[in-house]
Enzyme design. Structure first.
Site, PDB file in Angstrom:
ATOM      1  N   PHE A  35      -9.632  18.368   2.262  1.00  0.00           N
ATOM      2  CA  PHE A  35     -10.195  18.513   3.905  1.00  0.00           C
ATOM      3  C   PHE A  35      -9.537  19.132   5.015  1.00  0.00           C
ATOM      4  CE2 PHE A  35      -8.337  15.491   6.821  1.00  0.00           C
ATOM      5  CZ  PHE A  35      -7.311  15.024   5.977  1.00  0.00           C
ATOM      6  N   GLY A  68       0.772  -1.114  -0.050  1.00  0.00           N
ATOM      7  CA  GLY A  68       0.149  -0.056   0.084  1.00  0.00           C
ATOM      8  C   GLY A  68       0.991   1.203  -0.133  1.00  0.00           C
ATOM      9  N   VAL A 127      -0.735   6.625   4.136  1.00  0.00           N
ATOM     10  CA  VAL A 127      -0.014   6.160   5.217  1.00  0.00           C
ATOM     11  C   VAL A 127       1.281   5.551   4.807  1.00  0.00           C
ATOM     12  CG1 VAL A 127      -0.355   4.570   7.017  1.00  0.00           C
ATOM     13  CG2 VAL A 127      -2.266   5.909   6.600  1.00  0.00           C
ATOM     14  N   CYS A 167     -10.211   9.375   7.993  1.00  0.00           N
ATOM     15  CA  CYS A 167     -10.243   8.608   9.411  1.00  0.00           C
ATOM     16  C   CYS A 167     -11.522   8.769  10.460  1.00  0.00           C
ATOM     17  CB  CYS A 167      -8.949   8.753   9.924  1.00  0.00           C
ATOM     18  SG  CYS A 167      -7.535   8.162   9.339  1.00  0.00           S
ATOM     19  N   ALA A 221      -1.205  12.977  11.096  1.00  0.00           N
ATOM     20  CA  ALA A 221      -2.191  13.552  10.461  1.00  0.00           C
ATOM     21  C   ALA A 221      -1.700  14.103   9.209  1.00  0.00           C
ATOM     22  CB  ALA A 221      -2.622  14.770  11.225  1.00  0.00           C
ATOM     23  N   ARG A 247      -0.009   4.777  -9.630  1.00  0.00           N
ATOM     24  CA  ARG A 247       0.655   5.518  -8.120  1.00  0.00           C
ATOM     25  C   ARG A 247       2.245   5.327  -8.046  1.00  0.00           C
ATOM     26  NH1 ARG A 247      -3.153   5.408  -2.829  1.00  0.00           N
ATOM     27  NH2 ARG A 247      -3.143   7.754  -2.697  1.00  0.00           N
ATOM     28  N   ASN A 251      -9.211   8.623  17.584  1.00  0.00           N
ATOM     29  CA  ASN A 251      -9.695   9.248  16.286  1.00  0.00           C
ATOM     30  C   ASN A 251     -11.307   9.838  16.882  1.00  0.00           C
ATOM     31  OD1 ASN A 251      -7.967   9.570  14.552  1.00  0.00           O
ATOM     32  ND2 ASN A 251      -8.234   7.975  13.250  1.00  0.00           N
TER      33      ASN A 251
HETATM   34  C1  UDX Z   1      -6.646  12.157  11.837  1.00  0.00           C
HETATM   35  C2  UDX Z   1      -5.799  12.152  13.366  1.00  0.00           C
HETATM   36  O1  UDX Z   1      -5.481  13.453  13.657  1.00  0.00           O
HETATM   37  C3  UDX Z   1      -4.647  11.172  13.098  1.00  0.00           C
HETATM   38  O2  UDX Z   1      -3.891  10.775  14.311  1.00  0.00           O
HETATM   39  C4  UDX Z   1      -5.055   9.976  12.332  1.00  0.00           C
HETATM   40  O3  UDX Z   1      -3.880   8.949  12.293  1.00  0.00           O
HETATM   41  C5  UDX Z   1      -5.850  10.106  11.119  1.00  0.00           C
HETATM   42  O4  UDX Z   1      -6.931  10.993  11.430  1.00  0.00           O
HETATM   43  P1  UDX Z   1      -6.273  13.822   9.605  1.00  0.00           P
HETATM   44  O5  UDX Z   1      -7.696  13.160   9.234  1.00  0.00           O
HETATM   45  O6  UDX Z   1      -4.950  13.567   8.807  1.00  0.00           O
HETATM   46  O7  UDX Z   1      -5.500  13.076  11.110  1.00  0.00           O
HETATM   47  O8  UDX Z   1      -6.452  15.200   9.946  1.00  0.00           O
HETATM   48  P2  UDX Z   1      -6.723  16.074  11.542  1.00  0.00           P
HETATM   49  O9  UDX Z   1      -5.951  17.161  11.569  1.00  0.00           O
HETATM   50  O10 UDX Z   1      -7.176  15.160  12.519  1.00  0.00           O
HETATM   51  O11 UDX Z   1      -8.220  16.880  10.895  1.00  0.00           O
HETATM   52  C6  UDX Z   1      -9.473  16.098  10.685  1.00  0.00           C
HETATM   53  C7  UDX Z   1     -10.505  16.866  10.488  1.00  0.00           C
HETATM   54  O12 UDX Z   1     -11.026  17.848  11.391  1.00  0.00           O
HETATM   55  C8  UDX Z   1     -10.026  18.180   9.224  1.00  0.00           C
HETATM   56  O13 UDX Z   1     -11.133  18.407   8.380  1.00  0.00           O
HETATM   57  C9  UDX Z   1      -9.899  19.499  10.254  1.00  0.00           C
HETATM   58  O14 UDX Z   1      -9.983  20.426   9.259  1.00  0.00           O
HETATM   59  C10 UDX Z   1     -10.872  19.156  11.127  1.00  0.00           C
HETATM   60  N1  UDX Z   1     -10.517  20.010  12.147  1.00  0.00           N
HETATM   61  C11 UDX Z   1      -9.531  19.484  13.144  1.00  0.00           C
HETATM   62  C12 UDX Z   1     -11.369  21.040  12.688  1.00  0.00           C
HETATM   63  O15 UDX Z   1     -12.327  21.413  12.028  1.00  0.00           O
HETATM   64  N2  UDX Z   1     -11.027  21.498  13.878  1.00  0.00           N
HETATM   65  C13 UDX Z   1      -9.832  21.267  14.611  1.00  0.00           C
HETATM   66  O16 UDX Z   1      -9.811  22.117  15.514  1.00  0.00           O
HETATM   67  C14 UDX Z   1      -9.135  20.401  14.285  1.00  0.00           C
HETATM   68  P1  ADP Z   2      -4.232   5.326   3.334  1.00  0.00           P
HETATM   69  O1  ADP Z   2      -4.813   6.516   3.547  1.00  0.00           O
HETATM   70  O2  ADP Z   2      -4.968   4.170   4.318  1.00  0.00           O
HETATM   71  O3  ADP Z   2      -2.774   5.067   3.122  1.00  0.00           O
HETATM   72  P2  ADP Z   2      -4.704   5.176   0.396  1.00  0.00           P
HETATM   73  O4  ADP Z   2      -6.150   4.801  -0.424  1.00  0.00           O
HETATM   74  O5  ADP Z   2      -4.004   6.331   0.094  1.00  0.00           O
HETATM   75  O6  ADP Z   2      -5.007   4.843   2.004  1.00  0.00           O
HETATM   76  O7  ADP Z   2      -3.765   3.822  -0.021  1.00  0.00           O
HETATM   77  C1  ADP Z   2      -3.892   2.705   0.114  1.00  0.00           C
HETATM   78  C2  ADP Z   2      -3.419   1.874  -1.042  1.00  0.00           C
HETATM   79  O8  ADP Z   2      -3.344   0.634  -0.783  1.00  0.00           O
HETATM   80  C3  ADP Z   2      -3.755   2.360  -2.445  1.00  0.00           C
HETATM   81  O9  ADP Z   2      -2.764   3.009  -3.285  1.00  0.00           O
HETATM   82  C4  ADP Z   2      -4.095   0.872  -3.064  1.00  0.00           C
HETATM   83  O10 ADP Z   2      -3.949   0.659  -4.497  1.00  0.00           O
HETATM   84  C5  ADP Z   2      -3.349  -0.090  -2.107  1.00  0.00           C
HETATM   85  N1  ADP Z   2      -3.760  -1.616  -2.107  1.00  0.00           N
HETATM   86  C6  ADP Z   2      -5.270  -1.754  -1.939  1.00  0.00           C
HETATM   87  N2  ADP Z   2      -5.247  -3.216  -1.816  1.00  0.00           N
HETATM   88  C7  ADP Z   2      -3.794  -3.539  -2.270  1.00  0.00           C
HETATM   89  C8  ADP Z   2      -3.554  -5.012  -2.265  1.00  0.00           C
HETATM   90  N3  ADP Z   2      -4.138  -5.919  -2.156  1.00  0.00           N
HETATM   91  N4  ADP Z   2      -2.171  -4.927  -2.650  1.00  0.00           N
HETATM   92  C9  ADP Z   2      -1.518  -4.035  -2.955  1.00  0.00           C
HETATM   93  N5  ADP Z   2      -1.665  -2.759  -2.790  1.00  0.00           N
HETATM   94  C10 ADP Z   2      -3.192  -2.734  -2.384  1.00  0.00           C
END
Ligand code: UDX
Ligand code: ADP
Length: 489
Positions: free
Chosen positions: A362, A32, A36, A300, A187, A62, A248
């Site tokens: 987002f 993947g 992440v 998330c 994040a 990708r 989360n």
């Molecule tokens: C989140 C968690 O923070 C992270 O630890 C986890 O691994 C994945 O999910 P992420 O979704 O990347 O991370 O961003 P985050 O900064 O948490 O923001 C999430 C959403 O909440 C965004 O849309 C952000 O704009 C919103 N947000 C955040 C608010 O509206 N107000 C705030 O005070 C904080």
């Molecule tokens: P995340 O935010 O959890 O990293 P993404 O959608 O950005 O999620 O990334 C997940 C990646 O995993 C995608 O690029 C997708 O093509 C890849 N993926 C999904 N299933 C498989 C699989 N069975 N083998 C290899 N790659 C995979």
């Protein structure tokens, strides 16, 4: 500094020999190459140059983007990430589509594939879809000819590790698999600093067995190359899996809580930022995650809470499920409320009026649009027949159309007619009746707002869904400025 990753095998013979055999783990495979897997492996590769890391994905495009000679074309925009990739790529960081080869050669396999909310069957709209995880497990089982440590990186429902182990043990080639849970807390937009300097690293494993303990130690040793030991937390598997969902849920709950207060502030004349500051100075509450907004998005929060709700319901814990579901319902309300306020303010009709969207991602500093509130606000306004012109500094045009078309609620022709992606903010705002701020990009404050005002219909409205623009400056120019959580336009 550790040279490579060492797993300590204890040899206990009939004579009671306690000799330590050290096996140096040299190769990691990450399945993947997404938001992440990509950044996480890039940082591990940077911090552990002795370990060879191959990130694999089914998606050829990708992988090609990760391998682009121009490192600014990597598929994920994250501040600082391209420098890290430039440093490690080709040295000990590789991106490939040959998944079998990478699995076969590795000692440790991270699973970082997507786990979206199910869109079909039992648990539709709530449970996590684990089909990609299962496919990975089956592929690992088929290919592996030597012992592997399998690390769950993707967010998963509690007890997924057990399902993984079952598949691996019953379909594998008689090799030993140790399963670890190592949820990612980064994040988006701050991934590099979150990974470089994490609040904590969480590793769950079956520490009651010797092999399980060794596997946990192996992963601890990798992080110990740059993370202080007291920040590396080890737990049992289920605590680790549940902690990710809980973290989360708590973070999203804070956003929904302050957003609930924003509506009350608007009616009572209080100011939500002032309220947030006042409560955030209480050390028991703390100042973070109290920024009222048009709603939270991202891959998330919603997915994990729905997952939590589904798990609670499946155990018959209806009160627990209802409690957490309210965080989502509040978020949906906030997005709808923002759109309805635009319609109401524009004299109850936006039909054929142009509304400029500043921001589609987002949150700032990412090109990710998954569950972005902008998508749902746009949907509401398009259903009211508004014309929308979008400007986002990092999101590609095609992504905007895909996001709306995936909803399936608006005819494709209608989307083509009414939705446009502008080449710059001035084009987006030209001849518009209103501007809606959907993402908190810092560059928005640097625009020539007089020029924007001069080219708009009057009254020129601004709906600041992120509370980021300079209210006084905009009002002096002549804008009618509405900010989430502040009374009256
Ligand atoms: C989140 C968690 O923070 C992270 O630890 C986890 O691994 C994945 O999910 P992420 O979704 O990347 O991370 O961003 P985050 O900064 O948490 O923001 C999430 C959403 O909440 C965004 O849309 C952000 O704009 C919103 N947000 C955040 C608010 O509206 N107000 C705030 O005070 C904080
Ligand atoms: P995340 O935010 O959890 O990293 P993404 O959608 O950005 O999620 O990334 C997940 C990646 O995993 C995608 O690029 C997708 O093509 C890849 N993926 C999904 N299933 C498989 C699989 N069975 N083998 C290899 N790659 C995979």
């Amino acid at each position: 500094m550790l040279k490579g990753l060492r797993i300590v095998h204890f040899c206990v013979t009939s004579l009671g020999c306690n000799k330590k055999i050290q096996k140096v783990i040299k190769k990691i495979c990450c399945i993947g190459a997404g938001y992440v897997g990509g950044p996480t492996m890039a940082i591990i590769a940077q911090k552990c140059p002795e370990i060879e890391i191959t990130v694999v994905d089914l998606n050829q495009k990708r992988i090609d983007q990760w391998n682009d000679t121009d490192v600014s074309n990597i598929p994920i925009y994250e501040p600082g990430l391209s420098d890290v990739v430039a440093e490690a790529r080709g040295r000990n960081l590789f991106f490939d589509t040959d998944i079998d080869k990478a699995i076969d050669e590795s000692d440790m396999i991270f699973i970082s594939v997507n786990t979206p909310t199910k869109t079909y069957g039992k648990g539709k709209g709530m449970a996590a879809d684990l089909k990609y995880i299962e496919l990975c497990a089956r592929q690992i089982a088929r290919v592996a000819k030597s012992d592997k440590i399998v690390v769950e990186k993707s967010t998963l429902p509690v007890r997924t590790a057990q399902a993984l182990k079952n598949i691996l043990d019953h379909t594998g080639n008689d090799v030993n698999f140790e399963i670890l849970s190592n949820p990612e807390f980064l994040a988006e937009g701050t991934a590099v600093s979150d990974l470089t300097n994490p609040d904590r690293v969480l590793i769950g494993g079956q520490q009651e067995t010797e092999k399980g303990k060794q596997a946990v130690e192996a992963l601890v040793s990798i992080y110990a190359n740059w993370v202080p030991k007291d920040k590396i937390l080890t737990t049992n598997l289920w605590s680790s899996e549940l902690s990710k969902l809980t973290a989360n849920a708590f973070l999203a709950q804070r956003v929904s809580s302050i957003n609930a207060m924003s509506e009350l502030c608007e009616i009572t004349g209080a100011n939500v930022d002032e309220v947030a500051k006042a409560i955030g100075m209480d050390s028991r509450i703390g100042p973070k995650f109290l920024k009222s907004s048009v709603g939270f998005g991202g891959s998330c929060f919603q997915k994990d809470i729905l997952n939590l709700v589904y798990i609670a319901k499946s155990y018959g814990l209806n009160e627990v499920a209802d409690y957490w579901e309210q965080v989502i319902l509040m978020n949906d309300h906030q997005k709808r409320r923002f759109a309805h306020n635009i319609v109401k303010t524009l004299y109850n009709t936006v039909s054929d009026k142009k509304i400029a969207f500043l921001g589609w991602a987002f949150k700032k500093d990412t090109n990710d649009t998954r569950e972005s509130p902008a998508i749902y606000v746009a949907e509401e306004l398009l259903l009211e027949q508004a014309k929308i012109s979008v400007w986002d500094p990092k999101v590609k045009d095609a992504q905007v159309y895909t996001d709306i078309n995936t909803l399936g609620s608006i005819e494709a022709d209608e989307v083509d007619n009414k939705l446009q992606v502008a080449k710059d903010p001035y084009e987006a705002c030209k001849n518009s009746h209103a501007i809606a701020v959907l993402t908190e990009w810092e560059e928005f404050n640097t625009y020539d707002w007089q020029r924007i005002y001069d080219n708009m219909h009057k009254p020129a409205f601004v709906f600041d869904g992120r509370g980021v623009l300079d209210k006084n400056k905009l009002q002096e120019i002549g804008f009618v400025y509405y900010r989430i959580g502040e009374g009256g336009v």
